[in-house]
Scaffold this motif. Structure first.
Motif, PDB file in Angstrom:
ATOM      1  N   LEU A 115      73.787  32.150  10.665  1.00  0.00           N
ATOM      2  CA  LEU A 115      72.796  31.158  10.825  1.00  0.00           C
ATOM      3  C   LEU A 115      72.724  29.709  10.050  1.00  0.00           C
ATOM      4  CD1 LEU A 115      69.836  33.844  10.891  1.00  0.00           C
ATOM      5  CD2 LEU A 115      70.590  32.359  12.688  1.00  0.00           C
ATOM      6  N   ALA A 116      73.535  29.893   8.726  1.00  0.00           N
ATOM      7  CA  ALA A 116      73.561  28.701   7.893  1.00  0.00           C
ATOM      8  C   ALA A 116      74.614  27.656   8.781  1.00  0.00           C
ATOM      9  CB  ALA A 116      74.393  29.035   6.549  1.00  0.00           C
ATOM     10  N   ALA A 117      75.558  28.250   9.624  1.00  0.00           N
ATOM     11  CA  ALA A 117      76.456  27.217  10.059  1.00  0.00           C
ATOM     12  C   ALA A 117      75.823  26.521  11.362  1.00  0.00           C
ATOM     13  CB  ALA A 117      77.803  28.095  10.686  1.00  0.00           C
ATOM     14  N   LYS A 118      75.045  27.509  12.040  1.00  0.00           N
ATOM     15  CA  LYS A 118      74.249  26.666  13.151  1.00  0.00           C
ATOM     16  C   LYS A 118      73.202  25.856  12.925  1.00  0.00           C
ATOM     17  CE  LYS A 118      75.466  30.823  15.930  1.00  0.00           C
ATOM     18  NZ  LYS A 118      74.733  32.045  16.633  1.00  0.00           N
ATOM     19  N   LEU A 119      72.557  26.146  11.667  1.00  0.00           N
ATOM     20  CA  LEU A 119      71.495  25.179  11.142  1.00  0.00           C
ATOM     21  C   LEU A 119      71.929  23.938  10.274  1.00  0.00           C
ATOM     22  CD1 LEU A 119      68.456  27.568  10.405  1.00  0.00           C
ATOM     23  CD2 LEU A 119      68.610  25.897  12.055  1.00  0.00           C
ATOM     24  N   GLU A 120      73.377  24.129   9.789  1.00  0.00           N
ATOM     25  CA  GLU A 120      73.821  23.130   8.959  1.00  0.00           C
ATOM     26  C   GLU A 120      73.291  23.058   7.643  1.00  0.00           C
ATOM     27  OE1 GLU A 120      74.452  19.570  10.952  1.00  0.00           O
ATOM     28  OE2 GLU A 120      75.573  20.472  12.664  1.00  0.00           O
ATOM     29  N   VAL A 121      73.215  24.305   7.109  1.00  0.00           N
ATOM     30  CA  VAL A 121      72.609  24.483   5.608  1.00  0.00           C
ATOM     31  C   VAL A 121      73.583  25.518   5.145  1.00  0.00           C
ATOM     32  CG1 VAL A 121      70.221  24.284   6.248  1.00  0.00           C
ATOM     33  CG2 VAL A 121      71.334  26.644   6.265  1.00  0.00           C
ATOM     34  N   ALA A 126      66.836  29.342   1.968  1.00  0.00           N
ATOM     35  CA  ALA A 126      65.482  30.082   2.500  1.00  0.00           C
ATOM     36  C   ALA A 126      65.525  29.246   3.963  1.00  0.00           C
ATOM     37  CB  ALA A 126      64.392  29.785   1.605  1.00  0.00           C
ATOM     38  N   ILE A 127      65.187  30.018   4.935  1.00  0.00           N
ATOM     39  CA  ILE A 127      64.593  29.493   6.155  1.00  0.00           C
ATOM     40  C   ILE A 127      63.581  30.137   6.640  1.00  0.00           C
ATOM     41  CG2 ILE A 127      67.193  28.789   6.913  1.00  0.00           C
ATOM     42  CD1 ILE A 127      67.502  31.241   8.728  1.00  0.00           C
ATOM     43  N   VAL A 128      62.970  29.855   7.860  1.00  0.00           N
ATOM     44  CA  VAL A 128      61.791  30.664   8.438  1.00  0.00           C
ATOM     45  C   VAL A 128      62.230  31.462   9.586  1.00  0.00           C
ATOM     46  CG1 VAL A 128      59.505  30.330   9.655  1.00  0.00           C
ATOM     47  CG2 VAL A 128      59.968  28.967   7.497  1.00  0.00           C
ATOM     48  N   GLU A 129      61.825  32.728   9.808  1.00  0.00           N
ATOM     49  CA  GLU A 129      62.075  33.501  10.982  1.00  0.00           C
ATOM     50  C   GLU A 129      60.895  33.832  11.777  1.00  0.00           C
ATOM     51  OE1 GLU A 129      64.980  37.591  11.487  1.00  0.00           O
ATOM     52  OE2 GLU A 129      62.847  37.818  10.895  1.00  0.00           O
ATOM     53  N   LEU A 130      60.896  33.615  12.920  1.00  0.00           N
ATOM     54  CA  LEU A 130      59.794  33.990  13.775  1.00  0.00           C
ATOM     55  C   LEU A 130      60.190  34.753  14.970  1.00  0.00           C
ATOM     56  CD1 LEU A 130      56.757  33.052  15.157  1.00  0.00           C
ATOM     57  CD2 LEU A 130      57.660  31.294  15.937  1.00  0.00           C
ATOM     58  N   LYS A 131      59.373  35.737  15.018  1.00  0.00           N
ATOM     59  CA  LYS A 131      59.510  36.541  16.250  1.00  0.00           C
ATOM     60  C   LYS A 131      58.337  36.511  17.202  1.00  0.00           C
ATOM     61  CE  LYS A 131      62.985  39.859  14.098  1.00  0.00           C
ATOM     62  NZ  LYS A 131      64.094  39.612  14.734  1.00  0.00           N
ATOM     63  N   GLU A 209      70.592  31.929  24.025  1.00  0.00           N
ATOM     64  CA  GLU A 209      70.677  31.335  22.765  1.00  0.00           C
ATOM     65  C   GLU A 209      70.808  29.781  22.933  1.00  0.00           C
ATOM     66  OE1 GLU A 209      72.732  32.389  18.702  1.00  0.00           O
ATOM     67  OE2 GLU A 209      73.878  30.922  19.534  1.00  0.00           O
ATOM     68  N   ARG A 210      69.954  29.041  22.183  1.00  0.00           N
ATOM     69  CA  ARG A 210      69.722  27.713  22.203  1.00  0.00           C
ATOM     70  C   ARG A 210      69.856  27.225  20.840  1.00  0.00           C
ATOM     71  NH1 ARG A 210      65.699  24.961  26.330  1.00  0.00           N
ATOM     72  NH2 ARG A 210      63.920  25.787  24.883  1.00  0.00           N
ATOM     73  N   ILE A 211      70.539  26.163  20.389  1.00  0.00           N
ATOM     74  CA  ILE A 211      70.603  25.502  19.297  1.00  0.00           C
ATOM     75  C   ILE A 211      69.897  23.832  19.806  1.00  0.00           C
ATOM     76  CG2 ILE A 211      71.857  24.389  17.373  1.00  0.00           C
ATOM     77  CD1 ILE A 211      73.880  26.514  17.722  1.00  0.00           C
ATOM     78  N   SER A 212      68.505  23.632  19.455  1.00  0.00           N
ATOM     79  CA  SER A 212      68.133  22.311  19.642  1.00  0.00           C
ATOM     80  C   SER A 212      68.553  21.248  18.570  1.00  0.00           C
ATOM     81  CB  SER A 212      66.673  22.402  19.829  1.00  0.00           C
ATOM     82  OG  SER A 212      66.682  23.357  20.956  1.00  0.00           O
ATOM     83  N   ARG A 213      68.751  20.110  18.786  1.00  0.00           N
ATOM     84  CA  ARG A 213      68.906  19.008  17.651  1.00  0.00           C
ATOM     85  C   ARG A 213      67.701  17.733  17.754  1.00  0.00           C
ATOM     86  NH1 ARG A 213      73.593  19.487  14.714  1.00  0.00           N
ATOM     87  NH2 ARG A 213      75.031  21.032  15.716  1.00  0.00           N
ATOM     88  N   VAL A 222      67.347  27.527  16.011  1.00  0.00           N
ATOM     89  CA  VAL A 222      68.097  28.499  16.738  1.00  0.00           C
ATOM     90  C   VAL A 222      67.234  29.374  17.200  1.00  0.00           C
ATOM     91  CG1 VAL A 222      70.024  30.075  16.412  1.00  0.00           C
ATOM     92  CG2 VAL A 222      69.931  27.989  15.014  1.00  0.00           C
ATOM     93  N   ALA A 223      67.297  29.447  18.620  1.00  0.00           N
ATOM     94  CA  ALA A 223      66.350  30.397  19.265  1.00  0.00           C
ATOM     95  C   ALA A 223      67.196  31.267  20.098  1.00  0.00           C
ATOM     96  CB  ALA A 223      65.360  29.608  20.278  1.00  0.00           C
ATOM     97  N   GLN A 224      66.961  32.602  19.614  1.00  0.00           N
ATOM     98  CA  GLN A 224      67.566  33.593  20.549  1.00  0.00           C
ATOM     99  C   GLN A 224      66.592  34.540  21.323  1.00  0.00           C
ATOM    100  OE1 GLN A 224      69.412  35.687  16.978  1.00  0.00           O
ATOM    101  NE2 GLN A 224      70.932  33.985  16.860  1.00  0.00           N
ATOM    102  N   SER A 225      66.556  34.422  22.500  1.00  0.00           N
ATOM    103  CA  SER A 225      65.644  35.057  23.418  1.00  0.00           C
ATOM    104  C   SER A 225      66.103  36.122  24.400  1.00  0.00           C
ATOM    105  CB  SER A 225      65.184  33.942  24.235  1.00  0.00           C
ATOM    106  OG  SER A 225      64.558  33.035  23.625  1.00  0.00           O
TER     107      SER A 225
END
Length: 242
Positions: A115-121, A126-131, A209-213, A222-225
Motif C-alpha cells: 500500500l505504501a508503494a501505491k500511495l507513494e508514502v 498512518a493511512i485511513v482505511e474505509l470499508k 483495483e483502482r489507483i486514482s491520482r 487505492v480502491a479495491q472493490s
C-alpha cells in the motif's frame, strides 16, 4: 402468442415472449416465472421446447434457477463503460440508478509495503482505511475497501463516507482528481465478501483495483472493490488500429 406455423422456432418465440414480459414489467426481478408445465399447457407445446427456451434465458442472464424451488427473473446487470474516471455514485446516477452506501468501518492503519508503494508514502505511515458496501437501487453491488493518505481524509466521518469521495475531495479541499489506472480480474467470493454482498460463498465476482491520482500526479486513493458478477458488467468501445 406462439405461431406454430411460423418459420421462427417455437422455443425462440417463447424466449421473446418471456423477455417481453420482463421488459414490460409483467415479470419483475426476483419473481418466480410460471412452471414448465404452465407454459406447456398455455401454449400447447412440448416440455422439451419450454425447457430449451428457459435454459437459453438462464444462460443469457435473464433468469436464474433455485434448485427445488423454481426459476426466477434475474436483476439485469448494470453496465459500466471502461472510459473516463467517475465515482460509483456518479456512474450510477448517470444510468438512472439511485446510489447509496453502507459504511462498515472507518479506521486508521499502518501502510504495509504494498500500500505504501501505491500511495507513494513510507511503509508504516498512518493511512485511513474505509470499508463500505455500495448499492444501486438498494441492491448490493460491490464491497469496497479504500485506502487514503491522512492529509486527504482529515475530518472525514462515517456520514461523509456515505457520499461520493470524488465530490467530497474536490469540493472540500479544492483539488482536481485527474486520472486513474484500473485492473480487473475474475474471482470467487470469500466468506466476508459473500456476507456483505448477499451472495453465496464461492459465487463469481469481479475484483477491481483502482489507483486514482490528482492533477499533481499524487496518488489520491487505492480502491479495491469486489463486484457481484451477476449484477455488473464492464464494456469497452474499441477501434481497429491502422
Amino acid at each position: 402468442m406462439i405461431h406454430k406455423n411460423s418459420p421462427i422456432p417455437i422455443y425462440y418465440q417463447l424466449e421473446e415472449a418471456i423477455k417481453k414480459a420482463i421488459q414490460n414489467h409483467r415479470l419483475l426481478p426476483g419473481e418466480m416465472i410460471p412452471s414448465e408445465r404452465d407454459y406447456t399447457e398455455k401454449y400447447e407445446i412440448s416440455r422439451m421446447t419450454v425447457r430449451q427456451a428457459i435454459s437459453n434465458l438462464v444462460n443469457d442472464g435473464y433468469l436464474y434457477r433455485q434448485r427445488g424451488i423454481g426459476t426466477f427473473v434475474a436483476h439485469q446487470k448494470i453496465e459500466q463503460p471502461l472510459q473516463g474516471l467517475t465515482s460509483f455514485s456518479e456512474d450510477m446516477q448517470s444510468r438512472g440508478h439511485e446510489p447509496s452506501t453502507r459504511v462498515i468501518s472507518l479506521t486508521e492503519i499502518k501502510a504495509d509495503s504494498d500500500l505504501a508503494a501505491k500511495l507513494e508514502v513510507e511503509a508504516g505511515t498512518a493511512i485511513v482505511e474505509l470499508k463500505r458496501v455500495r448499492l444501486a437501487d438498494r441492491l448490493p453491488m460491490s464491497f469496497e475497501t479504500v485506502y487514503l493518505s491522512k492529509d486527504l481524509s482529515r475530518g472525514m466521518t462515517e456520514e461523509m463516507a456515505q457520499t461520493s469521495f470524488y465530490s467530497y475531495i474536490e469540493k472540500t479541499f479544492g483539488l482536481k482528481i485527474q486520472y486513474g489506472r484500473q485492473s480487473i480480474e475474475a474471482s470467487i467470493a470469500q466468506k466476508t465478501e459473500a456476507e456483505m454482498l448477499g451472495i453465496a460463498e464461492g459465487a463469481p465476482v469481479l475484483l477491481i483495483e483502482r489507483i486514482s491520482r490528482l492533477d499533481s500526479k499524487k496518488p489520491f486513493e487505492v480502491a479495491q472493490s469486489v463486484y457481484r458478477a451477476d449484477r455488473y458488467k464492464l464494456t469497452i468501445d474499441m477501434e481497429r488500429s491502422s
